[in-house]
Design a protein around this motif. Structure first.
Motif, PDB file in Angstrom:
ATOM      1  N   MET A 296      99.522  40.753 -54.734  1.00  0.00           N
ATOM      2  CA  MET A 296      98.212  40.851 -55.367  1.00  0.00           C
ATOM      3  C   MET A 296      98.270  40.388 -56.825  1.00  0.00           C
ATOM      4  O   MET A 296      97.394  39.674 -57.285  1.00  0.00           O
ATOM      5  CB  MET A 296      97.743  42.311 -55.247  1.00  0.00           C
ATOM      6  CG  MET A 296      96.391  42.550 -55.814  1.00  0.00           C
ATOM      7  SD  MET A 296      95.177  41.606 -54.880  1.00  0.00           S
ATOM      8  CE  MET A 296      93.704  42.210 -55.532  1.00  0.00           C
ATOM      9  N   ARG A 297      99.306  40.814 -57.497  1.00  0.00           N
ATOM     10  CA  ARG A 297      99.466  40.434 -58.898  1.00  0.00           C
ATOM     11  C   ARG A 297      99.621  38.921 -59.059  1.00  0.00           C
ATOM     12  O   ARG A 297      99.071  38.310 -59.966  1.00  0.00           O
ATOM     13  CB  ARG A 297     100.699  41.150 -59.435  1.00  0.00           C
ATOM     14  CG  ARG A 297     100.737  41.331 -60.893  1.00  0.00           C
ATOM     15  CD  ARG A 297     101.935  42.180 -61.231  1.00  0.00           C
ATOM     16  NE  ARG A 297     101.800  42.616 -62.590  1.00  0.00           N
ATOM     17  CZ  ARG A 297     102.708  43.300 -63.225  1.00  0.00           C
ATOM     18  NH1 ARG A 297     103.804  43.659 -62.610  1.00  0.00           N
ATOM     19  NH2 ARG A 297     102.526  43.640 -64.465  1.00  0.00           N
ATOM     20  N   LYS A 298     100.391  38.342 -58.120  1.00  0.00           N
ATOM     21  CA  LYS A 298     100.614  36.897 -58.155  1.00  0.00           C
ATOM     22  C   LYS A 298      99.303  36.150 -57.915  1.00  0.00           C
ATOM     23  O   LYS A 298      99.024  35.148 -58.571  1.00  0.00           O
ATOM     24  CB  LYS A 298     101.649  36.532 -57.087  1.00  0.00           C
ATOM     25  CG  LYS A 298     102.172  35.139 -57.191  1.00  0.00           C
ATOM     26  CD  LYS A 298     103.287  34.950 -56.176  1.00  0.00           C
ATOM     27  CE  LYS A 298     104.012  33.657 -56.432  1.00  0.00           C
ATOM     28  NZ  LYS A 298     105.147  33.478 -55.515  1.00  0.00           N
ATOM     29  N   ALA A 299      98.500  36.637 -56.991  1.00  0.00           N
ATOM     30  CA  ALA A 299      97.209  36.002 -56.702  1.00  0.00           C
ATOM     31  C   ALA A 299      96.303  36.063 -57.931  1.00  0.00           C
ATOM     32  O   ALA A 299      95.600  35.095 -58.237  1.00  0.00           O
ATOM     33  CB  ALA A 299      96.539  36.667 -55.508  1.00  0.00           C
ATOM     34  N   LEU A 300      96.324  37.177 -58.645  1.00  0.00           N
ATOM     35  CA  LEU A 300      95.515  37.293 -59.871  1.00  0.00           C
ATOM     36  C   LEU A 300      95.989  36.315 -60.942  1.00  0.00           C
ATOM     37  O   LEU A 300      95.182  35.715 -61.651  1.00  0.00           O
ATOM     38  CB  LEU A 300      95.544  38.728 -60.401  1.00  0.00           C
ATOM     39  CG  LEU A 300      94.743  39.744 -59.596  1.00  0.00           C
ATOM     40  CD1 LEU A 300      94.969  41.162 -60.139  1.00  0.00           C
ATOM     41  CD2 LEU A 300      93.263  39.408 -59.612  1.00  0.00           C
ATOM     42  N   ARG A 301      97.306  36.143 -61.041  1.00  0.00           N
ATOM     43  CA  ARG A 301      97.852  35.169 -62.005  1.00  0.00           C
ATOM     44  C   ARG A 301      97.404  33.758 -61.655  1.00  0.00           C
ATOM     45  O   ARG A 301      96.989  32.989 -62.529  1.00  0.00           O
ATOM     46  CB  ARG A 301      99.387  35.246 -62.002  1.00  0.00           C
ATOM     47  CG  ARG A 301      99.966  35.699 -63.297  1.00  0.00           C
ATOM     48  CD  ARG A 301     101.470  35.663 -63.417  1.00  0.00           C
ATOM     49  NE  ARG A 301     102.264  35.212 -62.315  1.00  0.00           N
ATOM     50  CZ  ARG A 301     102.970  36.009 -61.508  1.00  0.00           C
ATOM     51  NH1 ARG A 301     102.954  37.300 -61.675  1.00  0.00           N
ATOM     52  NH2 ARG A 301     103.704  35.496 -60.536  1.00  0.00           N
ATOM     53  N   TYR A 302      97.483  33.409 -60.381  1.00  0.00           N
ATOM     54  CA  TYR A 302      97.055  32.088 -59.938  1.00  0.00           C
ATOM     55  C   TYR A 302      95.551  31.905 -60.143  1.00  0.00           C
ATOM     56  O   TYR A 302      95.093  30.827 -60.528  1.00  0.00           O
ATOM     57  CB  TYR A 302      97.429  31.859 -58.471  1.00  0.00           C
ATOM     58  CG  TYR A 302      98.825  31.326 -58.275  1.00  0.00           C
ATOM     59  CD1 TYR A 302      99.930  32.136 -58.475  1.00  0.00           C
ATOM     60  CD2 TYR A 302      99.036  30.022 -57.880  1.00  0.00           C
ATOM     61  CE1 TYR A 302     101.211  31.658 -58.291  1.00  0.00           C
ATOM     62  CE2 TYR A 302     100.318  29.531 -57.695  1.00  0.00           C
ATOM     63  CZ  TYR A 302     101.402  30.349 -57.902  1.00  0.00           C
ATOM     64  OH  TYR A 302     102.668  29.860 -57.727  1.00  0.00           O
ATOM     65  N   ALA A 303      94.774  32.953 -59.885  1.00  0.00           N
ATOM     66  CA  ALA A 303      93.321  32.882 -60.094  1.00  0.00           C
ATOM     67  C   ALA A 303      93.018  32.657 -61.571  1.00  0.00           C
ATOM     68  O   ALA A 303      92.146  31.849 -61.919  1.00  0.00           O
ATOM     69  CB  ALA A 303      92.648  34.156 -59.591  1.00  0.00           C
ATOM     70  N   ALA A 304      93.737  33.346 -62.448  1.00  0.00           N
ATOM     71  CA  ALA A 304      93.524  33.183 -63.890  1.00  0.00           C
ATOM     72  C   ALA A 304      93.882  31.764 -64.338  1.00  0.00           C
ATOM     73  O   ALA A 304      93.151  31.144 -65.116  1.00  0.00           O
ATOM     74  CB  ALA A 304      94.340  34.213 -64.670  1.00  0.00           C
ATOM     75  N   ARG A 305      94.994  31.242 -63.838  1.00  0.00           N
ATOM     76  CA  ARG A 305      95.371  29.859 -64.177  1.00  0.00           C
ATOM     77  C   ARG A 305      94.326  28.872 -63.677  1.00  0.00           C
ATOM     78  O   ARG A 305      93.963  27.923 -64.371  1.00  0.00           O
ATOM     79  CB  ARG A 305      96.721  29.511 -63.559  1.00  0.00           C
ATOM     80  CG  ARG A 305      97.887  30.115 -64.273  1.00  0.00           C
ATOM     81  CD  ARG A 305      99.182  29.633 -63.671  1.00  0.00           C
ATOM     82  NE  ARG A 305     100.269  30.490 -64.105  1.00  0.00           N
ATOM     83  CZ  ARG A 305     101.317  30.809 -63.375  1.00  0.00           C
ATOM     84  NH1 ARG A 305     101.434  30.335 -62.154  1.00  0.00           N
ATOM     85  NH2 ARG A 305     102.249  31.595 -63.854  1.00  0.00           N
ATOM     86  N   GLY A 306      93.867  29.100 -62.456  1.00  0.00           N
ATOM     87  CA  GLY A 306      92.837  28.228 -61.889  1.00  0.00           C
ATOM     88  C   GLY A 306      91.567  28.249 -62.716  1.00  0.00           C
ATOM     89  O   GLY A 306      90.950  27.204 -62.959  1.00  0.00           O
ATOM     90  N   THR A 307      91.189  29.438 -63.173  1.00  0.00           N
ATOM     91  CA  THR A 307      89.992  29.568 -64.004  1.00  0.00           C
ATOM     92  C   THR A 307      90.161  28.810 -65.315  1.00  0.00           C
ATOM     93  O   THR A 307      89.257  28.109 -65.758  1.00  0.00           O
ATOM     94  CB  THR A 307      89.681  31.048 -64.268  1.00  0.00           C
ATOM     95  OG1 THR A 307      89.525  31.718 -63.014  1.00  0.00           O
ATOM     96  CG2 THR A 307      88.420  31.223 -65.077  1.00  0.00           C
TER      97      THR A 307
END
Length: 131
Positions: free
Chosen positions: A1-12
């Motif tokens: 979950m944490r990794k997905a949030l990091r990837y989402a933040a980078r994508g944003t």
């Protein structure tokens, strides 16, 4: 979950930069509605999460890249439909999409290269110190 949030933040972050560049190239993007901006943030975060595919050990990089490209293209097209701005010229849409996609990849790969170079430099320095 944490990794997905990091990837989402980078994508944003990447989506926001790409949008700012589009605003500089075509000032009409600066007149965006709250709906357009919110959908861009959701789109960018979603593409960031889709980027987790590159961490898969089951897929080769080229296969992951093709899947990522297709999913990203689909998401961008769905956003265009959501905003009611279906491209009048599919060719111009695809060329613009392709240029943005390649541009973002250049940024991502350059950033990764710089990070790896810095890590290697730190390891070499530590190894020299340990000798």
């Amino acid at each position: 979950m944490r990794k997905a949030l990091r990837y989402a933040a980078r994508g944003t972050g990447l989506g926001a930069v790409a949008y700012l560049i589009m605003m500089a190239i075509q000032p009409s993007y600066a007149l965006a509605s709250v709906r357009a901006i919110a959908s861009l943030l959701v789109l960018s975060a979603t593409i960031g999460v889709v980027s987790l595919i590159f961490d898969s050990e089951r897929l080769t990089f080229p296969v992951a890249l093709i899947i990522h490209l297709c999913v990203t293209l689909l998401l961008v097209f769905v956003r265009q439909i959501y905003l009611g701005s279906v491209p009048s010229s599919p060719l111009i849409f695809l060329v613009t999409f392709g240029l943005i996609y390649v541009g973002i990849w250049v940024v991502v790969m350059t950033t990764r290269h710089l990070q790896v170079t810095e890590i290697n430099r730190a390891l070499a320095k530590r190894n020299q110190r340990d000798l």
